[in-house]
Design a protein around this motif. Structure first.
Motif, mmCIF file in Angstrom:
data_model
loop_
_atom_site.group_PDB
_atom_site.id
_atom_site.type_symbol
_atom_site.label_atom_id
_atom_site.label_comp_id
_atom_site.label_asym_id
_atom_site.label_seq_id
_atom_site.Cartn_x
_atom_site.Cartn_y
_atom_site.Cartn_z
ATOM 1 N N ASN A 15 21.816 -52.230 -54.404
ATOM 2 C CA ASN A 15 23.405 -52.104 -53.643
ATOM 3 C C ASN A 15 24.645 -51.938 -55.100
ATOM 4 N N ASN A 16 25.627 -51.656 -53.855
ATOM 5 C CA ASN A 16 26.938 -51.051 -55.195
ATOM 6 C C ASN A 16 27.203 -52.234 -55.915
ATOM 7 N N ARG A 21 27.232 -61.266 -50.967
ATOM 8 C CA ARG A 21 28.024 -62.251 -51.742
ATOM 9 C C ARG A 21 27.771 -62.605 -50.547
ATOM 10 N N VAL A 22 28.360 -63.485 -50.982
ATOM 11 C CA VAL A 22 29.704 -65.428 -49.823
ATOM 12 C C VAL A 22 30.913 -65.309 -50.037
ATOM 13 N N ASN A 23 31.682 -64.423 -49.130
ATOM 14 C CA ASN A 23 33.459 -65.166 -49.065
ATOM 15 C C ASN A 23 33.685 -66.291 -48.638
ATOM 16 N N SER A 24 32.859 -67.174 -47.454
ATOM 17 C CA SER A 24 33.013 -68.265 -47.079
ATOM 18 C C SER A 24 32.139 -69.444 -45.865
ATOM 19 N N GLY A 25 32.406 -69.594 -46.035
ATOM 20 C CA GLY A 25 31.122 -70.518 -44.786
ATOM 21 C C GLY A 25 30.273 -70.888 -45.810
ATOM 22 N N SER A 26 28.949 -70.755 -44.754
ATOM 23 C CA SER A 26 27.537 -72.048 -45.945
ATOM 24 C C SER A 26 26.169 -70.898 -46.082
ATOM 25 N N ALA A 27 26.111 -70.266 -46.507
ATOM 26 C CA ALA A 27 24.682 -69.972 -47.145
ATOM 27 C C ALA A 27 23.457 -70.702 -47.483
ATOM 28 N N THR A 28 22.446 -70.030 -47.282
ATOM 29 C CA THR A 28 21.331 -71.098 -47.470
ATOM 30 C C THR A 28 20.232 -69.927 -48.264
ATOM 31 N N ILE A 29 20.105 -69.539 -49.549
ATOM 32 C CA ILE A 29 19.365 -68.226 -49.893
ATOM 33 C C ILE A 29 17.501 -68.754 -50.719
ATOM 34 N N LEU A 30 17.462 -68.432 -49.400
ATOM 35 C CA LEU A 30 15.474 -69.185 -49.703
ATOM 36 C C LEU A 30 14.399 -67.933 -49.924
ATOM 37 N N ASN A 47 25.466 -55.215 -59.855
ATOM 38 C CA ASN A 47 26.304 -56.588 -60.423
ATOM 39 C C ASN A 47 26.440 -57.303 -60.998
ATOM 40 N N TYR A 48 25.667 -58.061 -59.362
ATOM 41 C CA TYR A 48 24.807 -59.489 -59.168
ATOM 42 C C TYR A 48 24.329 -59.806 -58.395
ATOM 43 N N GLY A 49 23.054 -60.490 -58.511
ATOM 44 C CA GLY A 49 21.702 -60.277 -57.418
ATOM 45 C C GLY A 49 22.634 -61.404 -56.402
ATOM 46 N N ILE A 50 23.215 -62.952 -57.160
ATOM 47 C CA ILE A 50 24.144 -63.261 -55.559
ATOM 48 C C ILE A 50 25.328 -63.757 -56.436
ATOM 49 N N ASN A 62 14.235 -68.359 -55.443
ATOM 50 C CA ASN A 62 14.126 -66.919 -55.620
ATOM 51 C C ASN A 62 13.519 -66.568 -56.465
ATOM 52 N N TYR A 63 13.420 -65.087 -56.480
ATOM 53 C CA TYR A 63 13.063 -64.581 -58.210
ATOM 54 C C TYR A 63 14.218 -63.303 -57.808
ATOM 55 N N ILE A 64 15.068 -63.475 -58.895
ATOM 56 C CA ILE A 64 15.990 -62.655 -59.188
ATOM 57 C C ILE A 64 16.086 -62.022 -60.494
ATOM 58 N N ALA A 65 16.209 -61.030 -60.762
ATOM 59 C CA ALA A 65 15.931 -59.919 -61.514
ATOM 60 C C ALA A 65 16.579 -58.054 -61.985
ATOM 61 N N THR A 66 16.561 -58.453 -63.174
ATOM 62 C CA THR A 66 17.154 -56.727 -63.490
ATOM 63 C C THR A 66 18.436 -56.409 -63.256
ATOM 64 N N ASN A 67 19.233 -57.150 -62.301
ATOM 65 C CA ASN A 67 20.266 -56.882 -62.391
ATOM 66 C C ASN A 67 21.837 -56.715 -63.043
ATOM 67 N N THR A 68 22.550 -56.072 -63.476
ATOM 68 C CA THR A 68 23.337 -55.362 -64.575
ATOM 69 C C THR A 68 23.786 -56.626 -65.540
ATOM 70 N N ASP A 69 25.098 -57.193 -64.021
ATOM 71 C CA ASP A 69 25.776 -58.525 -65.110
ATOM 72 C C ASP A 69 25.277 -59.424 -64.937
ATOM 73 N N ALA A 70 24.805 -60.101 -64.234
ATOM 74 C CA ALA A 70 24.448 -61.371 -64.059
ATOM 75 C C ALA A 70 23.794 -61.471 -63.007
ATOM 76 N N GLY A 71 22.495 -62.577 -62.456
ATOM 77 C CA GLY A 71 21.837 -62.739 -62.053
ATOM 78 C C GLY A 71 22.175 -63.603 -60.613
ATOM 79 N N ILE A 72 23.188 -64.247 -61.232
ATOM 80 C CA ILE A 72 23.553 -65.616 -60.173
ATOM 81 C C ILE A 72 25.379 -65.806 -60.945
ATOM 82 N N PHE A 73 26.792 -65.212 -60.146
ATOM 83 C CA PHE A 73 28.207 -65.043 -60.088
ATOM 84 C C PHE A 73 28.357 -66.385 -59.152
ATOM 85 N N VAL A 74 29.275 -67.324 -60.368
ATOM 86 C CA VAL A 74 29.829 -68.260 -59.070
ATOM 87 C C VAL A 74 31.378 -68.596 -59.838
#
Length: 194
Positions: A15-16, A21-30, A47-50, A62-74
């Motif tokens: 993806n670009n 990407r979670v902007n608001s609300g509730s997300a469950t990523i399984l 950029n980021y996996g999540i 989850n299996y989170i791999a090979t993303n360029t900036d971070a696997g997870i960005f909070v």
């Protein structure tokens, strides 16, 4: 994501900006593949996996791999629970991490296998604190040499802010220090194997 949603058993890659990407609300990523296709071919998100900038999020199994900036960005959100994931080979420079935390609250990182980060396994140095990091295995951080703008990186965990707890983690064979605290008060580090 801007509403309550469950994402399960998907392969999201190439993806670009971010796989999810979670902007608001509730997300469950399984139980998703984030950064590789369904055949397991490395096809990293740019950029980021999540990325969470304002929602309540549960990232589990989850299996989170090979993303360029971070696997997870909070960088926001009221609840951020990251558990039972395999997070590997994220980042493409000596300044990019498997998990990057710059904001948000209610952050718990537990029971993950975190390996082969370009820089740090978990970088929460810009966070205000109140993070619990427990029962993770973190290994082989610092794959891109560890020199980030003149600073030595490659540590397993880097935290700042106040009142964080780092406990019962297995930290081994990283390119830099096991745990680095860059500021703050009342951070508790106990019962880790380094």
């Amino acid at each position: 994501v801007q509403a309550d949603v469950v994402l399960r058993n998907l392969s999201v890659y190439a993806n670009n900006n971010a796989g999810v990407r979670v902007n608001s609300g509730s997300a469950t990523i399984l139980q998703n593949l984030l950064g590789v296709n369904a055949q397991g071919t490395n096809s990293g998100n740019i950029n980021y996996g999540i990325e969470n900038i304002g929602g309540s999020i549960l990232i589990d199994g989850n299996y989170i791999a090979t993303n360029t900036d971070a696997g997870i960005f909070v960088n926001g959100g009221t609840t951020n629970i990251i558990q039972n994931n395999h997070i590997t080979n994220n980042g493409n420079s000596a300044c990019t991490d498997n998990i990057l935390v710059q904001g948000g609250s209610g952050l718990v990182i537990t029971q993950n296998f975190i390996e082969n980060a370009a820089s740090a396994g978990i970088d929460a140095s810009a966070s205000s604190g109140n993070i619990t990091i427990s029962e993770n295995s973190i290994t082989a951080s610092g794959q891109d040499g560890g020199n980030c703008s003149g600073n030595i990186e490659g540590m397993a965990i880097k935290i700042g802010g106040n009142n964080s707890i780092v406990t019962n983690n297995m930290i081994y064979a990283n390119g830099g220090a096991g745990i680095v605290v860059v500021g703050g008060t009342a951070n508790r580090i106990s019962q880790n194997s380094i």
